[in-house]
Motif scaffolding. Structure first.
Motif, PDB file in Angstrom:
ATOM      1  N   LEU A 110       0.831  -1.209   0.000  1.00  0.00           N
ATOM      2  CA  LEU A 110       0.000   0.000   0.000  1.00  0.00           C
ATOM      3  C   LEU A 110       0.865   1.258   0.000  1.00  0.00           C
ATOM      4  O   LEU A 110       0.569   2.237  -0.675  1.00  0.00           O
ATOM      5  N   VAL A 111       1.962   1.217   0.754  1.00  0.00           N
ATOM      6  CA  VAL A 111       2.838   2.378   0.851  1.00  0.00           C
ATOM      7  C   VAL A 111       4.110   2.191   0.035  1.00  0.00           C
ATOM      8  O   VAL A 111       4.550   3.087  -0.676  1.00  0.00           O
ATOM      9  N   LEU A 195      -8.757   6.079   3.842  1.00  0.00           N
ATOM     10  CA  LEU A 195      -7.916   6.588   2.760  1.00  0.00           C
ATOM     11  C   LEU A 195      -8.236   8.048   2.438  1.00  0.00           C
ATOM     12  O   LEU A 195      -7.391   8.787   1.948  1.00  0.00           O
ATOM     13  N   GLY A 196      -9.474   8.444   2.737  1.00  0.00           N
ATOM     14  CA  GLY A 196      -9.867   9.818   2.452  1.00  0.00           C
ATOM     15  C   GLY A 196      -9.452  10.789   3.542  1.00  0.00           C
ATOM     16  O   GLY A 196      -9.565  11.993   3.382  1.00  0.00           O
ATOM     17  N   PRO A 198      -6.618  11.884   6.971  1.00  0.00           N
ATOM     18  CA  PRO A 198      -5.189  12.113   7.161  1.00  0.00           C
ATOM     19  C   PRO A 198      -4.498  11.002   7.944  1.00  0.00           C
ATOM     20  O   PRO A 198      -3.555  11.257   8.663  1.00  0.00           O
ATOM     21  N   GLU A 200      -2.966   8.053   6.982  1.00  0.00           N
ATOM     22  CA  GLU A 200      -1.766   7.431   6.415  1.00  0.00           C
ATOM     23  C   GLU A 200      -1.548   6.013   6.918  1.00  0.00           C
ATOM     24  O   GLU A 200      -0.541   5.713   7.579  1.00  0.00           O
ATOM     25  N   ARG A 225      -2.582   9.156  17.097  1.00  0.00           N
ATOM     26  CA  ARG A 225      -3.042   8.859  15.742  1.00  0.00           C
ATOM     27  C   ARG A 225      -4.005   7.669  15.767  1.00  0.00           C
ATOM     28  O   ARG A 225      -5.014   7.658  15.061  1.00  0.00           O
ATOM     29  N   ARG A 228      -7.313   8.776  17.008  1.00  0.00           N
ATOM     30  CA  ARG A 228      -8.020   9.532  15.982  1.00  0.00           C
ATOM     31  C   ARG A 228      -8.671   8.556  14.981  1.00  0.00           C
ATOM     32  O   ARG A 228      -9.811   8.722  14.572  1.00  0.00           O
ATOM     33  N   LEU A 264      -9.427  -2.294 -10.079  1.00  0.00           N
ATOM     34  CA  LEU A 264      -9.607  -0.981  -9.456  1.00  0.00           C
ATOM     35  C   LEU A 264     -10.172  -1.170  -8.052  1.00  0.00           C
ATOM     36  O   LEU A 264     -11.150  -1.907  -7.880  1.00  0.00           O
ATOM     37  N   PRO A 265      -9.589  -0.541  -7.038  1.00  0.00           N
ATOM     38  CA  PRO A 265     -10.038  -0.768  -5.662  1.00  0.00           C
ATOM     39  C   PRO A 265     -11.549  -0.649  -5.498  1.00  0.00           C
ATOM     40  O   PRO A 265     -12.167  -1.437  -4.776  1.00  0.00           O
ATOM     41  N   SER A 266     -12.159   0.312  -6.212  1.00  0.00           N
ATOM     42  CA  SER A 266     -13.596   0.516  -6.035  1.00  0.00           C
ATOM     43  C   SER A 266     -14.400  -0.682  -6.544  1.00  0.00           C
ATOM     44  O   SER A 266     -15.546  -0.871  -6.157  1.00  0.00           O
ATOM     45  N   GLY A 286      -6.923  -0.793  -0.326  1.00  0.00           N
ATOM     46  CA  GLY A 286      -6.302   0.394  -0.909  1.00  0.00           C
ATOM     47  C   GLY A 286      -5.603   0.098  -2.216  1.00  0.00           C
ATOM     48  O   GLY A 286      -5.554   0.941  -3.108  1.00  0.00           O
ATOM     49  N   THR A 287      -5.072  -1.107  -2.343  1.00  0.00           N
ATOM     50  CA  THR A 287      -4.300  -1.445  -3.541  1.00  0.00           C
ATOM     51  C   THR A 287      -5.171  -2.050  -4.636  1.00  0.00           C
ATOM     52  O   THR A 287      -4.808  -2.009  -5.811  1.00  0.00           O
ATOM     53  N   GLY A 288      -6.283  -2.658  -4.263  1.00  0.00           N
ATOM     54  CA  GLY A 288      -7.105  -3.355  -5.253  1.00  0.00           C
ATOM     55  C   GLY A 288      -6.601  -4.757  -5.532  1.00  0.00           C
ATOM     56  O   GLY A 288      -7.045  -5.401  -6.484  1.00  0.00           O
TER      57      GLY A 288
END
Lengths: 359, 484, 444
Positions: A110-111, A195-196, A198, A200, A225, A228, A264-266, A286-288
């Protein structure tokens, strides 16, 4: 069986054998891709192990390709550094070369992407004994073609990987995982929130009824974090071994075929819902990219469905005695793939059958 | 010799007469890219408007065996878009549509003539951005970025173009169209997308690119710190890395570069200090705050003489404006200069800068340094005056600096590419076998060598028969072979 | 063998005598300043439209260099591509190397006017333009409602053009909006005293196009300056400052007008010579440079230019004095090229607008891109100008302003043409004037 120990003996082994050759590492992915056709010899790379050079200040390391990644990790750990890569096979002793040749990757993709994004140099031995290197020991380098990319995902069909240079990352000071019990569609909605925002995340995977969200950071900042994040998606802090269980699911079970799919992830939840006769699923929201285990006779149908949704699919584990197809419809660049094979291995020595029926 | 009238008509028929430039005066505007030392007048310049037209134009080239060179904004600094005699230039400047921004899947689909910065502008309303940011991002095109595998100031943390391009639609040298890569970046078989990225236009022409977008970081903290020496600034970089911090960017400028940049854009740099460091951290606010504090302490520990923390987006923009304008700004303090691009392992930065200073002094020339300190990518700028007859000396010095980088275990190029400029230096970094294998790869994509010939790989015609500098073959080192 | 490296000089060899004549050819040093980096491309309107290297600043400088080295002739493609330049100077703003494209263009355009015969239609049209626009009286005639064509024909150059090229007349006409008889013939008071304590004294250039078609802007300017504490002088008999001709390369008539303007103003007891027209300001600030080689005028011109200010520079210099009434709404400010790029006056108009309570100032996307007016450009290259105008209008609409303001009559006409009438289009001083007087903002 040939068991070279370094570049020199590897080259000798390639030159001293004639006919068709298979490259074998730790054997954690021996059945991946197309079924290997009969070969005249097997090159065992597990003797080619060990660090060639580690420059902690530069955060780079060069290793022989037969080095198991977990061994490398143990050597790097005292320096607070690691290869930011966590494919499920690593725990089984998979070698750096094997992981690279099979384009494997884990949740950290993902990162950090897959190994193609972490390898900065490579030395190869071609079927005619030619030794070729590209890249080097610096992270930033655009001189010449990137031959490393060419063998990433080549399943031992183009060249034998002798040595690999990797860029390293600092081991995070602190890491935590939130686990949220939910269905896949619910997980997809939560993933969109994560993902939308902050947050990370370092990894974001849904596996069998649980969404796992991993966060890496500093000791001082991480607790806030995580709080949150928890406020946004709920859930509770999971034990670190949850990722080992996740890896076990990815590795699959005997008697099942395992397929890695990407879309596609979606569209991932829709695809996973449509796949027939699935027993277990791990899905990178996140990666699909997802890995599913299915009945062997459902593999062909799975390839077709993925292709229809514009995705990619590759067979991982193939249960003994079945002939599930490794690949679906060929990519548009099949002509280029064949041409590269013809240029680098004109006699078709390496890995026969791995890309059947494409080439 | 030139292309025949019939061929020109065929291109005009394939595109439209308005999209074919044949007038020799107009063609001269295309005779060089950002590296003006090399010039070749193309026979024709084609300005297709669609991907289909690019493919059609390439098919005409293939049919007649005409070499072609793709060109984006022509900002390359290695002569990668240098035209070929009796060949055509295919400009992608008119393929500049952002085809799709997909905020849900965090990707964008664009045509090759879109500038790097335009992608970020298109993504910004969704809180997303395109990470690689070469200094020329407001003008360089994404197609050119794909060809050069461009980096930028933030690539230490975020990687290069190859890490952010998921798929490319490519017109191959025979005019066929293929897609390399996929919507997820997952690959079926060998990573052809990765092979294509950074091949400097020698494997085909990109007509459509799908890029990954990242979420704009919650926090960005930027500081500009002055140091009494390059070595002190270098120590800061080492300590930051050793502390386990991966900064979004670490940039260093020496006194000459600071002077030039400040004169050009008045960004608030201190003229006269030996070294300035720009450090940027980004990420979740809590993390940024913790690590930024650490960075500040490290700066102070190494005798930082001024620490300026950007207090607003405008101040941050000013710091970056100074840094990014530094190259071209050097034109203000010297009539002429050579831009070099080399890489050394970061731990050898101080050493290599010392050596460069010594070499500059020996040659009687000034060298300004602007570099990406985090990844060891140097940009020594050799200042000279052509009018004073210093050109040859400067060119020699600049070349020696690149070689020095290779000697120190680095690379001939970190981001400008090999192009025409350094093709003949490739044997200094690669063995004949390395290069032969690269040629075989090129042959697989483009067997007739029509696509941007003469770039990246040295040819006897280009470089003469003179062998490159001796470099031990890996097999020599391991004792397999001996060279006489 | 040495490794070659990136060269920042063009090194074009001198292969023959320069194609330029000896009267102020582009200076080789200025040409050599360009390192071919291409940073100018995205801001160049013609490159944006056509994507061709020759129609970019970098390409044009390259062609100038080739001509200077004797490699190419001035006629043909060279002239075409220099003609196609709008002279907006966005490239000067964008250039990190400090290339003075403005100076280069200023020396090349007269070279073309002197040395390249124009094809008859083009020549006629240009003559007609310059027989009309710099003349306030003729413009007034043209501006009266009805029978434009009849009146324009009284000007011989226009008449000749109209009989041969009737289509071109429409292009000219499109630049001339209807104006009331009263406005067209109204004058400004020669002396308007400062309100309250006097801060200083300024002399206003009333302009030609400005005074006929935008008399209301001049009136507002005088009122605002007086309200802010300036005595305002408007010298009678002043004429066109020469900007239109200067920017088109008609050097001799432009210099004649420059000298006349200097003579009209230099004797006045005023600290500043003020203009509210971006194009006029940029040319008047250039007088010193333009006349530097003329021993009789060099000093006078330099002294004159040193005192030239755009009205916003004066207004932003001190704290606002007159009390402002709130004007609520989104105000989009369009940087006129000759103000923003050529004079680098960007902050001052914004500061002036921000001094009005209630104003929400918004910037436009692609703010650096010219609207297509560019002096006489929208008459001689109507297609390109129309494309740019439509693009500018689209960018204006995208920020949904209540009012749009810009400080150049050309921009006002051009944007108005493409934007329609639903959004009020004003000069910034009109908005300030309304605020100070506490009256509703005007529609035009």
């Amino acid at each position: 069986m040939n068991a070279p120990t370094d570049l020199r003996t590897l080259r000798t082994a390639v030159l001293d054998t004639s006919g068709r050759l298979a490259v074998a590492g730790a054997g954690t992915a021996a059945g991946w891709g197309g079924a290997l056709e009969p070969v005249d010899a097997v090159l065992d790379t597990t003797g080619m192990r060990g660090v060639i050079a580690h420059n902690p200040g530069d955060m780079t390391v060069s290793v022989r390709a037969g080095t198991p990644l977990r061994e490398l990790a143990a050597e790097l750990a005292p320096h607070g550094q690691h290869v930011a890569f966590d494919a499920a096979r690593v725990a089984g002793g998979a070698t750096v070369g094997g992981l690279f040749a099979t384009a494997d990757a884990g949740p950290a993709a993902l990162v950090h992407g897959s190994l193609r994004d972490l390898v900065i140099g490579v030395t190869l031995v071609l079927a005619d004994g030619t030794v070729a290197s590209s890249g080097g020991h610096v992270i930033k380098n655009v001189a010449g073609y990137d031959l490393a990319k060419l063998v990433h995902g080549s399943y031992g069909t183009l060249a034998v990987i002798a040595e690999v240079v990797l860029r390293l990352h600092p081991v995070p000071e602190s890491t935590a995982t939130l686990s949220v019990a939910c269905t896949l569609p619910e997980a997809a909605e939560l993933a969109a929130v994560v993902l939308g925002g902050p947050y990370e995340p370092a990894a974001l995977e849904w596996a069998e009824g649980t969404l796992l969200i991993k966060v890496d950071g500093t000791e001082r900042a991480l607790p806030a974090r995580v709080e949150r994040l928890r406020a946004a998606v709920g859930g509770s802090t999971a034990e670190p071994d949850i990722w080992e269980r996740h890896a076990a699911l990815v590795r699959g079970a005997d008697g099942r075929a395992s397929i890695r799919v990407g879309v596609l992830p979606s569209r991932l939840p829709e695809l996973l819902g449509a796949l027939p006769r699935v027993s277990t699923t791990t899905a990178g929201l996140g990666t699909g990219v997802a890995t599913v285990t299915v009945e062997p006779d459902a593999v062909a149908e799975a390839h077709r469905l993925v292709h229809e949704m514009g995705g990619t699919s590759a067979l991982r584990a193939r249960p003994a005695g079945t002939d599930a197809p490794a690949w679906g419809p060929p990519p548009s660049a099949l002509g280029v793939l064949r041409a590269i094979k013809a240029e680098l291995d004109p006699k078709g020595r390496f890995g026969p059958g791995r890309f059947a029926p494409w080439m | 010799m030139g292309l025949s009238y019939a061929v020109r008509r065929e291109f005009e028929y394939t595109l439209s007469p308005q999209d074919v430039i044949s007038d020799p005066v107009r063609c001269r505007a295309y005779e060089c890219d950002g590296l003006t030392g090399y010039r070749v007048i193309p026979d024709l310049v084609l300005l297709p408007r669609t991907a289909e037209q690019v493919a059609s134009a390439v098919r005409v080239c293939a049919e007649h065996g005409i070499p072609f060179v793709a060109r984006g904004a022509g900002t390359g600094l290695s002569g990668g878009a240098l035209p070929v005699a009796d060949g055509v230039v295919i400009s992608l400047a008119r393929l500049k549509r952002v085809l799709e921004v997909d905020p849900v899947n965090r990707r964008a689909v664009v045509e090759p003539g879109v500038t790097n910065l335009e992608i970020t502008k298109a993504a910004a309303p969704h809180g997303l951005y395109y990470a690689p940011d070469p200094s020329s991002q407001q003008v360089c095109t994404i197609g050119g970025n794909v060809a050069e595998n461009s980096g930028g100031a933030h690539c230490l943390k975020y990687g290069f173009t190859t890490n952010h391009v998921l798929s490319v639609e490519v017109v191959l040298a025979d005019g066929s169209v293929v897609t390399l890569g996929s919507d997820t970046g997952e690959q079926l078989g060998p990573d052809l997308r990765g092979t294509f990225l950074g091949s400097e236009g020698t494997l085909g022409i990109t007509t459509k690119i799908t890029v990954r977008l990242l979420r704009t970081p919650e926090s960005v903290r930027t500081l500009l710190a002055d140091f009494p020496s390059i070595a002190a600034a270098g120590d800061v970089v080492s300590d930051v890395v050793a502390a386990g911090i991966v900064p979004a960017a670490v940039e260093m400028m020496d006194t000459l570069a600071i002077e030039a940049a400040e004169e050009a854009v008045h960004a608030g740099y201190t003229v006269g200090v030996p070294a300035a460091l720009v450090v940027e951290l980004d990420g979740p606010t809590e993390e940024c705050d913790v690590q930024f504090e650490q960075v500040k302490q490290i700066c102070e520990r190494h005798g930082c003489t001024r620490l300026h923390i950007a207090g607003s987006p405008e101040e941050r923009a000013a710091i970056w404006r100074g840094r990014k304008a530094a190259f071209a700004a050097v034109g203000r303090i010297s009539p002429d200069y050579f831009v070099q691009d080399g890489v050394v392992p970061r731990t050898r930065l101080a050493e290599v800068l010392d050596r460069i200073a010594g070499m500059g002094a020996d040659a009687g020339l000034r060298v300004a340094n602007v570099f990406h300190a985090g990844d060891g990518n140097l940009h020594p700028l050799v200042l000279y005056s052509a009018a004073a007859g210093e050109t040859e000396r400067a060119e020699k010095l600049s070349g020696e600096i690149a070689e020095l980088c290779v000697e120190m275990g680095g690379s001939l190029s970190g981001e400008h590419g090999i192009g025409t400029d350094k093709a003949c230096s490739m044997p200094k970094m690669f063995t004949e076998d390395d290069l032969a294998v690269m040629r075989r790869v090129r042959g697989a994509f483009d067997p007739r060598g029509l696509c941007n010939p003469g770039k990246v790989l040295p040819t006897p015609r280009l470089c003469g028969e003179r062998p490159g500098k001796y470099k031990p073959h890996p097999l020599e080192e391991s004792g397999v072979i001996e060279r006489l | 063998m040495t490794t070659p490296a990136g060269s920042a000089e063009t090194n074009l060899p001198q292969t023959g005598p320069s194609s330029f004549d000896e009267r102020r050819p582009p200076e080789p040093e200025l040409l050599a300043d360009c390192v071919h980096c291409g940073f100018c491309l995205p801001t160049c309107p013609t490159y944006q439209l056509w994507g061709e290297e020759m129609d970019s600043p970098r390409g044009r400088i390259y062609l100038m260099d080739l001509a200077s080295k004797g490699e190419i002739a001035l006629d043909g493609p060279f002239t075409e591509h220099i003609d196609a330049c709008l002279g907006c100077m966005a490239c000067v703003t964008a250039c990190p190397s400090g290339v003075q494209y403005d100076r280069l263009l200023e020396s090349v355009r007269p070279q073309i006017e002197r040395n390249v015969p124009r094809e008859p239609g083009d020549a006629l049209f240009r003559k007609a333009i310059f027989a009309l626009f710099p003349y306030r009286r003729r413009l007034r005639l043209a501006a009266l409602p009805g029978a434009l064509y009849q009146r324009l024909r009284r000007i011989p150059a226009v008449s000749r053009m109209a009989s041969k090229l009737p289509g071109r007349l429409a292009a000219m006409e499109s630049l001339l909006p209807p104006v009331s008889v009263r406005d067209a013939f109204a004058g400004l008071p020669v002396h308007t005293p400062a309100a309250g304590q006097r801060r200083g004294r300024v002399a206003l250039l009333s302009g030609c196009v400005q005074d006929v078609f935008f008399h209301r802007v001049n009136v507002a300017t005088v009122r605002v300056l007086a309200a802010e504490g300036y005595d305002v002088l408007v010298p009678r008999g002043q004429q066109c400052c020469g900007a239109l001709e200067l920017h088109a390369g008609r050097e001799d008539p432009a210099l004649t007008r420059a000298k006349r303007t200097i003579a009209d103003f230099e004797g006045l007891a005023a600290e500043y010579f003020v203009t509210n027209v971006a194009g006029c300001g940029s040319s008047m600030k250039e007088y010193g440079h333009l006349l530097a080689d003329d021993p009789a005028w060099a000093e006078r011109a330099a002294a004159f230019s040193a005192k030239v200010r755009d009205v916003h520079e004066v207004l932003a210099e001190g704290e606002p004095r007159a009390s402002r009434h709130p004007v609520r709404g989104r105000v989009a400010y369009h940087d006129a090229c000759h103000l923003g790029h050529a004079q680098k006056v960007r902050a001052q108009p914004r500061a002036v607008l921000r001094s009005i309570p209630g104003v929400e100032l918004v910037d436009l996307p692609e703010a650096e891109l010219c609207c297509g007016s560019a002096g006489i450009y929208n008459m001689i290259a109507p297609d390109a100008a129309a494309e740019l105008g439509a693009r500018k209008a689209e960018n204006v609409r995208s920020v949904t302003p209540d009012v749009i303001v810009t400080a150049n009559p050309g921009c006002l006409l051009q944007i108005g043409k493409h934007l329609g009438k639903d959004i009020p289009l004003l000069h910034p001083v009109q908005l300030l004037d309304a605020s100070i007087r506490g009256v509703p903002i005007p529609r035009t």
